[in-house]
Design a protein around this motif. Structure first.
Motif, short mmCIF file in Angstrom:
data_model
loop_
_atom_site.label_atom_id
_atom_site.label_comp_id
_atom_site.label_asym_id
_atom_site.label_seq_id
_atom_site.Cartn_x
_atom_site.Cartn_y
_atom_site.Cartn_z
N ARG A 109 0.83 -1.21 0.00
CA ARG A 109 0.00 0.00 0.00
C ARG A 109 0.87 1.26 0.00
NH1 ARG A 109 -2.99 -3.02 3.80
NH2 ARG A 109 -2.06 -1.84 5.53
N ARG A 110 1.91 1.25 0.82
CA ARG A 110 2.79 2.43 0.86
C ARG A 110 3.52 2.60 -0.47
NH1 ARG A 110 3.42 0.31 6.08
NH2 ARG A 110 5.32 -0.82 5.51
N GLY A 111 3.93 1.50 -1.09
CA GLY A 111 4.59 1.59 -2.39
C GLY A 111 3.68 2.23 -3.43
N LEU A 112 2.42 1.83 -3.45
CA LEU A 112 1.47 2.40 -4.39
C LEU A 112 1.24 3.89 -4.12
CD1 LEU A 112 -1.06 -0.58 -4.40
CD2 LEU A 112 0.32 0.17 -6.36
N GLN A 113 1.10 4.24 -2.85
CA GLN A 113 0.90 5.65 -2.49
C GLN A 113 2.10 6.49 -2.90
OE1 GLN A 113 0.22 5.25 1.69
NE2 GLN A 113 -1.85 4.43 1.45
N ARG A 114 3.29 5.96 -2.74
CA ARG A 114 4.50 6.72 -3.05
C ARG A 114 4.70 6.82 -4.56
NH1 ARG A 114 7.63 4.04 2.17
NH2 ARG A 114 6.44 5.29 3.67
N GLY A 119 4.02 11.04 -9.89
CA GLY A 119 3.28 11.23 -11.14
C GLY A 119 2.81 9.96 -11.80
N THR A 120 2.94 8.82 -11.13
CA THR A 120 2.54 7.55 -11.71
C THR A 120 1.02 7.38 -11.67
OG1 THR A 120 4.61 6.48 -11.11
CG2 THR A 120 2.72 5.03 -11.49
N THR A 121 0.46 7.01 -12.82
CA THR A 121 -0.96 6.68 -12.88
C THR A 121 -1.19 5.29 -13.47
OG1 THR A 121 -1.17 7.75 -15.06
CG2 THR A 121 -1.67 9.10 -13.12
N HIS A 122 -0.17 4.73 -14.09
CA HIS A 122 -0.28 3.42 -14.74
C HIS A 122 0.91 2.54 -14.31
CE1 HIS A 122 -3.14 5.61 -17.11
NE2 HIS A 122 -3.42 4.56 -17.86
N LEU A 123 0.65 1.25 -14.21
CA LEU A 123 1.67 0.27 -13.85
C LEU A 123 1.82 -0.72 -14.99
CD1 LEU A 123 0.32 -0.55 -10.27
CD2 LEU A 123 1.95 1.26 -10.91
N ALA A 124 3.07 -1.01 -15.36
CA ALA A 124 3.30 -2.02 -16.39
C ALA A 124 2.93 -3.39 -15.84
CB ALA A 124 4.76 -2.00 -16.84
N GLY A 125 2.19 -4.15 -16.62
CA GLY A 125 1.78 -5.49 -16.21
C GLY A 125 2.36 -6.53 -17.15
N PRO A 126 1.93 -7.78 -16.98
CA PRO A 126 0.90 -8.23 -16.03
C PRO A 126 1.38 -8.10 -14.58
CG PRO A 126 1.98 -10.11 -17.04
CD PRO A 126 2.49 -8.89 -17.75
N LEU A 127 0.39 -8.01 -13.67
CA LEU A 127 0.71 -7.73 -12.29
C LEU A 127 -0.32 -8.39 -11.38
CD1 LEU A 127 2.77 -5.95 -10.69
CD2 LEU A 127 1.03 -4.17 -10.69
N GLY A 128 0.14 -9.25 -10.49
CA GLY A 128 -0.73 -9.82 -9.48
C GLY A 128 -1.63 -10.94 -9.95
N ALA A 129 -1.33 -11.54 -11.10
CA ALA A 129 -2.20 -12.60 -11.61
C ALA A 129 -2.29 -13.77 -10.64
CB ALA A 129 -1.69 -13.08 -12.97
N ALA A 133 -3.76 -10.74 -3.06
CA ALA A 133 -3.57 -9.59 -2.17
C ALA A 133 -3.00 -8.40 -2.94
CB ALA A 133 -2.66 -9.96 -1.02
N LEU A 134 -2.03 -8.67 -3.80
CA LEU A 134 -1.44 -7.60 -4.61
C LEU A 134 -2.47 -7.06 -5.60
CD1 LEU A 134 0.91 -5.89 -5.63
CD2 LEU A 134 1.65 -7.85 -7.01
N ARG A 135 -3.19 -7.95 -6.24
CA ARG A 135 -4.21 -7.54 -7.21
C ARG A 135 -5.27 -6.66 -6.55
NH1 ARG A 135 -5.25 -12.26 -8.88
NH2 ARG A 135 -7.19 -12.67 -7.75
N THR A 136 -5.69 -7.02 -5.35
CA THR A 136 -6.69 -6.23 -4.63
C THR A 136 -6.15 -4.85 -4.26
OG1 THR A 136 -7.73 -8.21 -3.72
CG2 THR A 136 -8.13 -6.14 -2.56
N ALA A 137 -4.91 -4.79 -3.78
CA ALA A 137 -4.31 -3.51 -3.40
C ALA A 137 -4.19 -2.58 -4.60
CB ALA A 137 -2.93 -3.74 -2.78
N VAL A 138 -3.79 -3.11 -5.73
CA VAL A 138 -3.67 -2.29 -6.94
C VAL A 138 -5.04 -1.80 -7.37
CG1 VAL A 138 -3.07 -2.33 -9.39
CG2 VAL A 138 -1.53 -3.38 -7.72
N ALA A 139 -6.05 -2.67 -7.36
CA ALA A 139 -7.40 -2.27 -7.76
C ALA A 139 -7.93 -1.15 -6.86
CB ALA A 139 -8.33 -3.48 -7.72
N ARG A 140 -7.69 -1.26 -5.56
CA ARG A 140 -8.18 -0.24 -4.62
C ARG A 140 -7.45 1.09 -4.79
NH1 ARG A 140 -8.72 -3.94 0.92
NH2 ARG A 140 -10.69 -4.94 0.35
N SER A 141 -6.22 1.05 -5.26
CA SER A 141 -5.45 2.28 -5.44
C SER A 141 -5.98 3.13 -6.58
CB SER A 141 -3.98 1.95 -5.71
OG SER A 141 -3.80 1.45 -7.03
N GLY A 142 -6.66 2.52 -7.55
CA GLY A 142 -7.13 3.24 -8.72
C GLY A 142 -6.12 3.30 -9.84
N LEU A 143 -4.88 2.89 -9.58
CA LEU A 143 -3.86 2.86 -10.63
C LEU A 143 -4.22 1.83 -11.69
CD1 LEU A 143 -0.88 3.09 -8.18
CD2 LEU A 143 -1.21 4.68 -10.06
N VAL A 144 -3.90 2.13 -12.93
CA VAL A 144 -4.27 1.28 -14.06
C VAL A 144 -3.10 0.35 -14.40
CG1 VAL A 144 -4.90 1.25 -16.51
CG2 VAL A 144 -5.77 3.05 -15.01
#
Length: 222
Positions: A109-114, A119-129, A133-144
């Motif tokens: 969660r802290r990594g996503l917030q930081r 200026g990050t809005t998107h994350l290179a994937g695939p991610l959390g397949a 827990a990782l997939r849920t945290a990313v989804a809640r962050s709103g990052l694409v």
């Protein structure tokens, strides 16, 4: 409420830079983009946020998987012991050997917030397949999660210590942005307090003063 984000220079990517430019945001979409006076004239009742420096598309973090699964992001309460930067390599491995699920989730969660603070809005994937827990945290962050590379992009060489700053990978704005800013597109923006695009590259400071994620101001440094 419609909001206009204005800056001395707007860099849409894929189109000419706009001096004294602005981006109008309606909900999560870009309603207008162009010279400030034209955008304000078209939307005279909109709230205006004025920013210093450059307004760009939100950035894509190409080393998201490493930053979220192979780094530990210390809690501020751990700063005296562990510092403030992500722990990587042997330091991470030593922590991971005794890290419980709760502590790991906090690091993610802290990594996503930081990332948002850079200026990050998107994350290179695939991610959390294979990591719910990782997939849920990313989804809640709103990052694409952006699985496919942009057309014509060369493969990224991933080496060295991962950095929360997307520009640390060495790409220019066209390579590092999630894509161009377009009317009707999702309003994912970043603002950097630097005087020109060249100042985004190299080793100098490039403070991100604001990040807009799907129209929401999720980071503001001032």
């Amino acid at each position: 409420m419609l909001t206009i984000h204005a800056a001395p220079l707007v860099l849409p990517v894929g189109a000419a830079a706009v001096v004294d430019g602005a981006v109008a945001v309606d909900g999560e979409r870009i309603a207008a983009l162009g010279p400030y006076e034209d955008v304000v004239a078209a939307h005279p009742t909109a709230r205006v946020r004025r920013w210093p420096g450059l307004l760009t598309p939100g950035l894509r973090q190409d080393r998201a998987a490493e930053l979220l699964t192979r780094c530990y992001h210390p809690d501020p309460r751990e700063a005296d012991e562990l510092g403030e930067l992500p722990l990587w390599g042997e330091e991470f491995e030593q922590l991971a050997a005794t890290m419980d699920t709760t502590r790991r989730a906090g690091s993610v969660r802290r990594g996503l917030q930081r990332m948002l603070r850079h200026g990050t809005t998107h994350l290179a994937g695939p991610l959390g397949a294979d990591d719910p827990a990782l997939r849920t945290a990313v989804a809640r962050s709103g990052l694409v999660v952006q699985v496919a590379a942009l057309p014509g992009e060369p493969p990224l060489v991933r080496e060295g210590v991962p950095d929360l700053d997307p520009f640390a990978a060495g790409g220019d704005l066209a390579r590092t942005a999630h894509g161009p800013l377009t009317v009707g597109g999702r309003a994912d923006l970043a603002v950097f307090d630097v005087p020109e695009e060249a100042a985004l590259y190299g080793g100098g400071p490039r403070p991100c003063v604001a990040t807009v994620l799907a129209g929401r101001l999720v980071h503001r440094a001032r």
